[in-house]
Design a protein around this motif. Structure first.
Motif, mmCIF file in Angstrom:
data_model
loop_
_atom_site.group_PDB
_atom_site.id
_atom_site.type_symbol
_atom_site.label_atom_id
_atom_site.label_comp_id
_atom_site.label_asym_id
_atom_site.label_seq_id
_atom_site.Cartn_x
_atom_site.Cartn_y
_atom_site.Cartn_z
ATOM 1 N N TYR A 34 0.511 3.206 5.358
ATOM 2 C CA TYR A 34 0.049 2.341 4.263
ATOM 3 C C TYR A 34 -1.463 2.192 4.180
ATOM 4 O O TYR A 34 -1.976 1.621 3.226
ATOM 5 C CB TYR A 34 0.693 0.953 4.394
ATOM 6 C CG TYR A 34 2.187 1.002 4.191
ATOM 7 C CD1 TYR A 34 2.719 1.057 2.905
ATOM 8 C CD2 TYR A 34 3.054 1.032 5.282
ATOM 9 C CE1 TYR A 34 4.090 1.132 2.724
ATOM 10 C CE2 TYR A 34 4.419 1.115 5.097
ATOM 11 C CZ TYR A 34 4.938 1.162 3.817
ATOM 12 O OH TYR A 34 6.281 1.242 3.623
ATOM 13 N N ASP A 84 1.268 -7.055 3.779
ATOM 14 C CA ASP A 84 2.213 -8.083 4.170
ATOM 15 C C ASP A 84 2.307 -9.204 3.133
ATOM 16 O O ASP A 84 1.774 -10.283 3.326
ATOM 17 C CB ASP A 84 1.763 -8.639 5.536
ATOM 18 C CG ASP A 84 2.790 -9.588 6.126
ATOM 19 O OD1 ASP A 84 3.835 -9.796 5.477
ATOM 20 O OD2 ASP A 84 2.532 -10.105 7.223
ATOM 21 N N VAL A 105 -3.857 -6.872 7.693
ATOM 22 C CA VAL A 105 -2.737 -6.995 8.627
ATOM 23 C C VAL A 105 -3.048 -8.210 9.496
ATOM 24 O O VAL A 105 -4.020 -8.222 10.247
ATOM 25 C CB VAL A 105 -2.593 -5.719 9.491
ATOM 26 C CG1 VAL A 105 -1.520 -5.918 10.541
ATOM 27 C CG2 VAL A 105 -2.245 -4.540 8.605
ATOM 28 N N ILE A 134 6.266 -4.964 12.128
ATOM 29 C CA ILE A 134 5.984 -3.526 12.073
ATOM 30 C C ILE A 134 5.985 -2.976 13.500
ATOM 31 O O ILE A 134 5.566 -3.667 14.431
ATOM 32 C CB ILE A 134 4.636 -3.207 11.389
ATOM 33 C CG1 ILE A 134 3.515 -4.106 11.929
ATOM 34 C CG2 ILE A 134 4.750 -3.314 9.890
ATOM 35 C CD1 ILE A 134 2.137 -3.706 11.487
ATOM 36 N N TYR A 167 1.515 1.769 10.910
ATOM 37 C CA TYR A 167 1.247 1.111 9.634
ATOM 38 C C TYR A 167 0.028 1.748 8.965
ATOM 39 O O TYR A 167 0.037 2.057 7.767
ATOM 40 C CB TYR A 167 1.008 -0.388 9.835
ATOM 41 C CG TYR A 167 0.683 -1.095 8.536
ATOM 42 C CD1 TYR A 167 1.694 -1.498 7.669
ATOM 43 C CD2 TYR A 167 -0.640 -1.310 8.154
ATOM 44 C CE1 TYR A 167 1.399 -2.104 6.468
ATOM 45 C CE2 TYR A 167 -0.950 -1.912 6.943
ATOM 46 C CZ TYR A 167 0.071 -2.312 6.106
ATOM 47 O OH TYR A 167 -0.232 -2.900 4.912
ATOM 48 N N GLU A 186 -5.925 -1.227 7.602
ATOM 49 C CA GLU A 186 -5.543 -1.109 6.181
ATOM 50 C C GLU A 186 -6.566 -0.319 5.358
ATOM 51 O O GLU A 186 -6.229 0.275 4.340
ATOM 52 C CB GLU A 186 -5.275 -2.483 5.552
ATOM 53 C CG GLU A 186 -6.451 -3.431 5.473
ATOM 54 C CD GLU A 186 -6.564 -4.335 6.696
ATOM 55 O OE1 GLU A 186 -5.788 -4.147 7.650
ATOM 56 O OE2 GLU A 186 -7.424 -5.225 6.692
#
Lengths: 215, 311
Positions: B243, B163, B223, B233, B239, B270
């Protein structure tokens, strides 16, 4: 400004008032100090030589070389940056910090601190504080090339290359490769030296930024 | 000496400023590895840690940095200060300033707060993160970590995944990376990317798999559930699938490439734990660099009060 217009004031007219030690005298003094260190320490046992950056570091290396020639033993060589221990921080900034390296066990060692010119004693006070933060040496001795007097603290050198009585209005300095193009102990008029140093620093900065621009 | 009085954000730093901070930090790293880590350098100076937003790692890191330099610190937290009684930021700062402090280190919820403090006080100011705007010491410690690993910064290819739009880390890291000559690619869904990444000197990419194999540094952003205003999102799971960096993806990275993250990590979002704890991950190296880099910033800012160079 071109180099041409700069020329009359490039500091070449500025010179020391007296040269009190030349390269040979300096070499002989260091050899004598190396002998004195070994004599006082009764050999090279637990001995470590620590130079105060920047010139002391080079001098320490020269002493270690001589001790090796005399005694056949390579004693540990260290360097100490005392910028963070100065008592005049805030008035005088040390923008470049050098690394401290003490590649031996400080606890119980016999440390010989090495500096170029002993003046007020404040540098040595800072060096002692810095050293103690790394451990507890059995003893600390001080070797300097020049003692110029004017102490502000109860500190004295154990090994002295030469006592040079001086006025406060004078600058006593050790010229030493690789920082200078020759080795000598010089007495300058303080204003002359300040001017000469400023011009040298400016030239060095110009050189540096030229290098950076080329990269 | 630095060209700035305060450290508000990285675009005001020159390449030489950054080099000075990183070089000075290297000396402090040495100090931080010895038994006695405390220095007398800033003895008698007073530094206020004004943390108006919750923070653990940045606050601890700054506190340690101040203490190891020998300064006295005063911690003022948002919840315990008069801010909750309705005192304005300017009044809080003026009050503390009247007690003769030398530096404010400020973490704030609202972007621009450190700038306001700098205008209010004669003391030096370091921004410890303000809103979605900037977090300069994080950027500097990231640069330090990268330089230590690769030996250089110029020409490094850095991908920042996540982000970017709501991230103050990006707000400081991208300009700093550009100043030192690294290449930056922002990776993420369109709702996470700035409209004009080229204005930052960066390129952008919507798919992580398109760039992963070219990067030296894969910088994963957290995130930030607390900063998402609703529907940026569709779901965290989606996500993570598109990603997130898992072992399968990490295997396609260049052999010497590294993974970085500003922390705290949302494990399984993430980064998977497998990647976060792998030798590629420099996350703890970043935390470790934090104290040294912050010491360097404080030292150089507070030392710059006179331009008489030491003999």
């Amino acid at each position: 400004m071109t180099e041409q217009t700069n020329r009359p004031d490039d500091g070449r007219g500025l010179a020391p008032k007296t040269v009190v030690m030349d390269e040979e005298a300096l070499g002989r003094a260091l050899t004598r100090i190396a002998h004195e260190i070994l004599e006082a320490n009764d050999g090279a046992d637990r001995l470590a030589v620590v130079g105060i950056v920047t010139r002391g570091k080079v001098l320490a290396k020269m002493l270690v070389d001589r001790i090796e020639q005399i005694e056949g033993v390579r004693v540990p060589l260290g360097s100490l940056d005392i910028s963070l221990y100065r008592d005049d921080y805030g008035h005088r900034l040390s923008p470049v910090l050098h690394s401290t390296s003490l590649p031996f066990d400080v606890d119980g060692s016999h440390v010989v601190l090495v500096d170029d010119v002993l003046f007020t004693g404040r540098t040595i006070r800072a060096a002692l504080d810095a050293l103690m933060d790394y451990g507890r040496p059995q003893c600390v001795r001080l070797a300097v090339v020049v003692d110029r007097g004017h102490r502000e603290l109860p500190i004295r050198a154990d090994y002295v290359g030469k006592n040079v009585p001086s006025a406060r209005s004078e600058t006593v300095r050790l010229a030493l490769p690789p920082f200078d193009d020759h080795a000598a102990v010089e007495i300058w008029d303080a204003r002359d030296w300040a001017r000469a140093k400023e011009l040298r620093d400016r030239a060095a900065r110009a050189d540096e930024s030229g290098k950076e621009a080329r990269q | 000496m630095l060209s700035v009085r305060n450290l508000i954000n990285t675009p005001s730093l020159t390449r030489d400023d950054i080099r000075q901070i990183l070089d000075t930090a290297a000396t402090f790293e040495q100090v931080n590895s010895r038994t006695i880590k405390k220095l007398p350098t800033l003895r008698g100076r007073t530094i206020v840690n004004l943390f108006l937003e919750p923070s653990t790692r940045t606050k601890s890191s700054f506190e340690l940095a101040c203490k190891r330099l020998g300064a006295d610190t005063l911690s003022v937290a948002g919840s315990s200060s008069s801010v909750v009684k309705g005192e304005s930021l300017v009044d809080t700062v003026l009050t503390l300033d009247a007690m003769n402090v030398d530096m404010f280190i400020c973490r704030a919820k609202y972007a621009g707060s450190p700038e306001i403090i700098a205008r209010t006080t004669g003391a030096r100011v370091i921004n410890a993160g303000d809103g979605k705007h900037a977090h300069p010491t994080q950027a500097l410690l990231d640069l330090y970590t990268m330089r230590k690993r690769f030996g250089r910064l110029e020409g490094l290819r850095v991908g920042i995944v996540g982000d970017s739009l709501h991230s103050r880390v990006v707000g400081s890291l991208v300009p700093a990376l550009r100043t030192v000559g690294a290449e930056v690619t922002l990776v993420g869904p369109a709702t996470f990317l700035p409209a004009a990444p080229e204005a930052l000197g960066a390129t952008s990419c919507a798919r992580i798999d398109d760039v992963l194999g070219d990067l030296d540094v894969v910088y994963m952003l957290r995130v930030q559930n607390e900063r998402l205003d609703g529907a940026a999102i569709p779901s965290v799971r989606e996500y993570a699938a598109l990603y997130g960096l898992d072992a399968r993806r990490a295997a396609r990275m260049r052999p010497e490439a590294v993974v970085m993250h500003p922390g705290p990590v949302n494990r399984g979002v993430e980064l998977t734990s497998e990647v976060a704890d792998s030798p590629r991950a420099l996350i703890l190296n970043q935390v470790n660099a934090g104290v040294s880099v912050r010491m360097a910033a404080i030292y150089l800012l507070l030392g710059g009060e006179s331009d008489v160079v030491s003999d």
